[in-house]
Scaffold this motif. Structure first.
Motif, PDB file in Angstrom:
ATOM      1  N   ILE A   1       0.827  -1.210   0.000  1.00 32.23           N
ATOM      2  CA  ILE A   1       0.000   0.000   0.000  1.00 32.23           C
ATOM      3  C   ILE A   1       0.865   1.266   0.000  1.00 32.23           C
ATOM      4  O   ILE A   1       0.449   2.306  -0.518  1.00 32.23           O
ATOM      5  CB  ILE A   1      -0.989   0.014   1.203  1.00 32.23           C
ATOM      6  CG1 ILE A   1      -2.037   1.122   1.044  1.00 32.23           C
ATOM      7  CG2 ILE A   1      -0.264   0.173   2.517  1.00 32.23           C
ATOM      8  CD1 ILE A   1      -2.982   0.942  -0.111  1.00 32.23           C
TER       9      ILE A   1
ATOM     10  N   GLY B   1     -21.390  10.947  -0.496  1.00 36.68           N
ATOM     11  CA  GLY B   1     -22.425   9.967  -0.808  1.00 36.68           C
ATOM     12  C   GLY B   1     -23.802  10.566  -1.005  1.00 36.68           C
ATOM     13  O   GLY B   1     -24.812   9.920  -0.719  1.00 36.68           O
TER      14      GLY B   1
ATOM     15  N   VAL C   1      -0.561   6.816  -6.293  1.00 38.11           N
ATOM     16  CA  VAL C   1      -1.822   7.577  -6.339  1.00 38.11           C
ATOM     17  C   VAL C   1      -1.537   9.052  -6.064  1.00 38.11           C
ATOM     18  O   VAL C   1      -2.008   9.943  -6.774  1.00 38.11           O
ATOM     19  CB  VAL C   1      -2.845   7.033  -5.311  1.00 38.11           C
ATOM     20  CG1 VAL C   1      -4.080   7.926  -5.256  1.00 38.11           C
ATOM     21  CG2 VAL C   1      -3.242   5.597  -5.632  1.00 38.11           C
TER      22      VAL C   1
ATOM     23  N   ARG D   1     -21.111   8.774   4.513  1.00 37.67           N
ATOM     24  CA  ARG D   1     -22.242   8.444   3.651  1.00 37.67           C
ATOM     25  C   ARG D   1     -23.395   7.789   4.405  1.00 37.67           C
ATOM     26  O   ARG D   1     -24.560   7.962   4.057  1.00 37.67           O
ATOM     27  CB  ARG D   1     -21.723   7.491   2.571  1.00 37.67           C
ATOM     28  CG  ARG D   1     -22.662   7.265   1.448  1.00 37.67           C
ATOM     29  CD  ARG D   1     -21.971   6.479   0.365  1.00 37.67           C
ATOM     30  NE  ARG D   1     -21.994   5.058   0.638  1.00 37.67           N
ATOM     31  CZ  ARG D   1     -21.027   4.216   0.323  1.00 37.67           C
ATOM     32  NH1 ARG D   1     -19.938   4.651  -0.256  1.00 37.67           N
ATOM     33  NH2 ARG D   1     -21.147   2.941   0.590  1.00 37.67           N
TER      34      ARG D   1
ATOM     35  N   ASN E   1      -6.673   9.710  -0.390  1.00 30.76           N
ATOM     36  CA  ASN E   1      -6.861   8.858   0.794  1.00 30.76           C
ATOM     37  C   ASN E   1      -5.530   8.297   1.290  1.00 30.76           C
ATOM     38  O   ASN E   1      -4.721   7.819   0.509  1.00 30.76           O
ATOM     39  CB  ASN E   1      -7.803   7.703   0.446  1.00 30.76           C
ATOM     40  CG  ASN E   1      -9.216   8.175   0.173  1.00 30.76           C
ATOM     41  OD1 ASN E   1      -9.953   8.516   1.092  1.00 30.76           O
ATOM     42  ND2 ASN E   1      -9.582   8.247  -1.101  1.00 30.76           N
TER      43      ASN E   1
ATOM     44  N   PHE F   1     -23.052  10.540  -5.979  1.00 29.34           N
ATOM     45  CA  PHE F   1     -23.532  10.132  -7.299  1.00 29.34           C
ATOM     46  C   PHE F   1     -24.503  11.146  -7.896  1.00 29.34           C
ATOM     47  O   PHE F   1     -24.573  11.295  -9.104  1.00 29.34           O
ATOM     48  CB  PHE F   1     -24.210   8.754  -7.222  1.00 29.34           C
ATOM     49  CG  PHE F   1     -23.259   7.615  -6.911  1.00 29.34           C
ATOM     50  CD1 PHE F   1     -21.880   7.811  -6.889  1.00 29.34           C
ATOM     51  CD2 PHE F   1     -23.755   6.342  -6.662  1.00 29.34           C
ATOM     52  CE1 PHE F   1     -21.010   6.758  -6.612  1.00 29.34           C
ATOM     53  CE2 PHE F   1     -22.897   5.278  -6.389  1.00 29.34           C
ATOM     54  CZ  PHE F   1     -21.527   5.493  -6.359  1.00 29.34           C
TER      55      PHE F   1
HETATM   56  P1  C2E Z   1     -13.977   6.537   0.800  1.00 30.00           P
HETATM   57  O1  C2E Z   1     -12.696   7.262   0.973  1.00 30.00           O
HETATM   58  O2  C2E Z   1     -15.015   6.727   1.840  1.00 30.00           O
HETATM   59  O3  C2E Z   1     -14.482   6.953  -0.640  1.00 30.00           O
HETATM   60  C1  C2E Z   1     -15.833   7.166  -0.964  1.00 30.00           C
HETATM   61  C2  C2E Z   1     -16.429   5.945  -1.600  1.00 30.00           C
HETATM   62  O4  C2E Z   1     -17.821   6.146  -1.796  1.00 30.00           O
HETATM   63  C3  C2E Z   1     -15.871   5.663  -3.002  1.00 30.00           C
HETATM   64  O5  C2E Z   1     -15.867   4.262  -3.181  1.00 30.00           O
HETATM   65  C4  C2E Z   1     -16.916   6.304  -3.899  1.00 30.00           C
HETATM   66  O6  C2E Z   1     -16.953   5.765  -5.204  1.00 30.00           O
HETATM   67  C5  C2E Z   1     -18.154   6.001  -3.139  1.00 30.00           C
HETATM   68  N1  C2E Z   1     -19.226   6.946  -3.430  1.00 30.00           N
HETATM   69  C6  C2E Z   1     -19.121   8.241  -3.762  1.00 30.00           C
HETATM   70  N2  C2E Z   1     -20.326   8.814  -3.910  1.00 30.00           N
HETATM   71  C7  C2E Z   1     -21.242   7.851  -3.649  1.00 30.00           C
HETATM   72  C8  C2E Z   1     -22.673   7.818  -3.628  1.00 30.00           C
HETATM   73  O7  C2E Z   1     -23.365   8.807  -3.876  1.00 30.00           O
HETATM   74  N3  C2E Z   1     -23.254   6.633  -3.281  1.00 30.00           N
HETATM   75  C9  C2E Z   1     -22.530   5.517  -3.003  1.00 30.00           C
HETATM   76  N4  C2E Z   1     -23.189   4.404  -2.699  1.00 30.00           N
HETATM   77  N5  C2E Z   1     -21.178   5.517  -3.005  1.00 30.00           N
HETATM   78  C10 C2E Z   1     -20.546   6.666  -3.320  1.00 30.00           C
HETATM   79  P2  C2E Z   1     -14.632   3.519  -3.821  1.00 30.00           P
HETATM   80  O8  C2E Z   1     -14.050   4.357  -4.911  1.00 30.00           O
HETATM   81  O9  C2E Z   1     -15.050   2.135  -4.121  1.00 30.00           O
HETATM   82  O10 C2E Z   1     -13.574   3.494  -2.640  1.00 30.00           O
HETATM   83  C11 C2E Z   1     -13.826   2.748  -1.478  1.00 30.00           C
HETATM   84  C12 C2E Z   1     -12.818   3.041  -0.417  1.00 30.00           C
HETATM   85  O11 C2E Z   1     -11.524   2.588  -0.801  1.00 30.00           O
HETATM   86  C13 C2E Z   1     -12.656   4.522  -0.142  1.00 30.00           C
HETATM   87  O12 C2E Z   1     -13.695   4.952   0.678  1.00 30.00           O
HETATM   88  C14 C2E Z   1     -11.299   4.523   0.530  1.00 30.00           C
HETATM   89  O13 C2E Z   1     -11.415   4.175   1.885  1.00 30.00           O
HETATM   90  C15 C2E Z   1     -10.584   3.418  -0.197  1.00 30.00           C
HETATM   91  N6  C2E Z   1      -9.708   4.002  -1.218  1.00 30.00           N
HETATM   92  C16 C2E Z   1      -9.989   4.409  -2.482  1.00 30.00           C
HETATM   93  N7  C2E Z   1      -8.889   4.876  -3.092  1.00 30.00           N
HETATM   94  C17 C2E Z   1      -7.871   4.784  -2.195  1.00 30.00           C
HETATM   95  C18 C2E Z   1      -6.473   5.115  -2.235  1.00 30.00           C
HETATM   96  O14 C2E Z   1      -5.920   5.640  -3.211  1.00 30.00           O
HETATM   97  N8  C2E Z   1      -5.758   4.841  -1.102  1.00 30.00           N
HETATM   98  C19 C2E Z   1      -6.328   4.298   0.001  1.00 30.00           C
HETATM   99  N9  C2E Z   1      -5.551   4.068   1.061  1.00 30.00           N
HETATM  100  N10 C2E Z   1      -7.632   4.005   0.071  1.00 30.00           N
HETATM  101  C20 C2E Z   1      -8.389   4.234  -1.020  1.00 30.00           C
END
Ligand code: C2E
Ligand code: CA
Ligand code: CA
Ligand code: CA
Length: 275
Positions: free
Chosen positions: A86, A237, A93, A203, A117, A258
């Motif tokens: 990571i 969210g 990233v 969210r 993040n 979204f």
């Molecule tokens: P997070 O940081 O809480 O990111 C927000 C997540 O909610 C993202 O999921 C995003 O696509 C999703 N989201 C945004 N708007 C909405 C909405 O209106 N409704 C719903 N249902 N979901 C929404 P994603 O992209 O799948 O990422 C999930 C998690 O993965 C992130 O949660 C974060 O904790 C982690 N993550 C993503 N990219 C990185 C990164 O580069 N490094 C690290 N360490 N963690 C990451």
């Protein structure tokens, strides 16, 4: 496996359980993904709720697996964290996001911020400061346009160390946001001590603000708390106009979700927001 030392042979033949075999496979896959450019950063826009202006984006990692297709970070970040990869992935990233955001804000002709993040291991790594400074220097991005998102649990794991790391980075001009705010073990007394500039309302509260009075009360309280502490507040969210209306009514100024825009590739993001 490293600690096994002289028992390596036995380790690889009989002593290896399914879990460590799976981890080794995944680690190989992740390492290869990094080498072969299978990772891609998506960007989700953040908007000012009153003016409708684009204020920036959150960088969200994706794995474009040659066989399995697009893999969610939820499915591989825990493994990347466990194997330590990571740190390298997170750095990639960080660099990508800084470069991309610098291009965009030159194009927009006004400041745009980018949120990245942080994983627990990345945040605790001795090279963090150096890596962040390098990403800023290589991209030419102004430090005050970079925001690092940290969860409460990462902060609370070692409060004094977290404060020190954050202090070193904020001296450089970088900002911090607490991610998923309200879901972790939050002590308001510690909140006061962390050099943060932004709270992101999780969210889980946002999605229920129009149906659950308790979720609405919590979201409103977080907005008030943030403003009283002179912090910005982002609702994440947001999926419906009704949620947006509620957030506007309680004075939340920044939104992501979204309803306003899904995470998109850089090309798609440009097509959508830089017309
Ligand atoms: P997070 O940081 O809480 O990111 C927000 C997540 O909610 C993202 O999921 C995003 O696509 C999703 N989201 C945004 N708007 C909405 C909405 O209106 N409704 C719903 N249902 N979901 C929404 P994603 O992209 O799948 O990422 C999930 C998690 O993965 C992130 O949660 C974060 O904790 C982690 N993550 C993503 N990219 C990185 C990164 O580069 N490094 C690290 N360490 N963690 C990451
Ligand atoms: Ca986040
Ligand atoms: Ca979040
Ligand atoms: Ca989350």
């Amino acid at each position: 496996a490293k600690e096994e030392g002289r028992n390596t042979y036995r380790f690889y033949t009989a002593g290896m359980n399914a879990r460590s075999r799976e981890l080794l496979l995944l680690e190989g896959g992740l390492r290869q993904a990094l080498d072969q450019d299978e990772f891609i950063v998506y960007y989700q826009p953040q908007f000012d709720l009153l003016s409708g202006a684009l204020v920036g984006s959150e960088a969200l990692l994706r794995w474009q697996h040659p066989q399995l297709g697009m893999i969610s970070p939820l499915d591989f970040i825990p493994m990347a964290e466990e194997t330590g990869l990571i740190v390298a992935i997170g750095n990639w990233v960080l660099k990508s996001a800084c470069l991309q955001n610098q291009l965009w804000q030159e194009r927009a002709g006004r400041p745009l911020q980018v949120a990245v993040n942080m994983s627990a291991r990345q945040f605790r790594h001795a090279d963090l400061l150096q890596d962040v400074v390098a990403a800023l220097q290589e991209s030419g991005l102004s430090p005050d346009l970079l925001e690092l998102e940290i969860t409460e649990s990462i902060l609370m794991a070692d409060v004094e160390q977290a404060i020190e790391v954050m202090r070193q980075l904020t001296v450089q001009g970088i900002h911090f946001a607490i991610d998923d705010f309200g879901t972790g073990y939050s002590s308001l007394n510690y909140l006061r001590r962390f050099p943060i500039s932004n709270l992101k309302i999780d969210r889980s509260f946002v999605q229920d603000v129009t149906t659950d009075p308790n979720a609405a009360a919590i979201a409103q309280s977080i907005v008030m708390l943030a403003h009283n502490l002179n912090l910005q507040v982002v609702a994440e969210g947001v999926e419906t106009a009704e949620q947006a209306d509620f957030l506007r009514s309680v004075g939340c100024n920044l939104v992501q979700g979204f309803f306003f825009g899904r995470p998109a590739s850089a090309v798609e993001f440009e097509r959508l927001y830089f017309k």
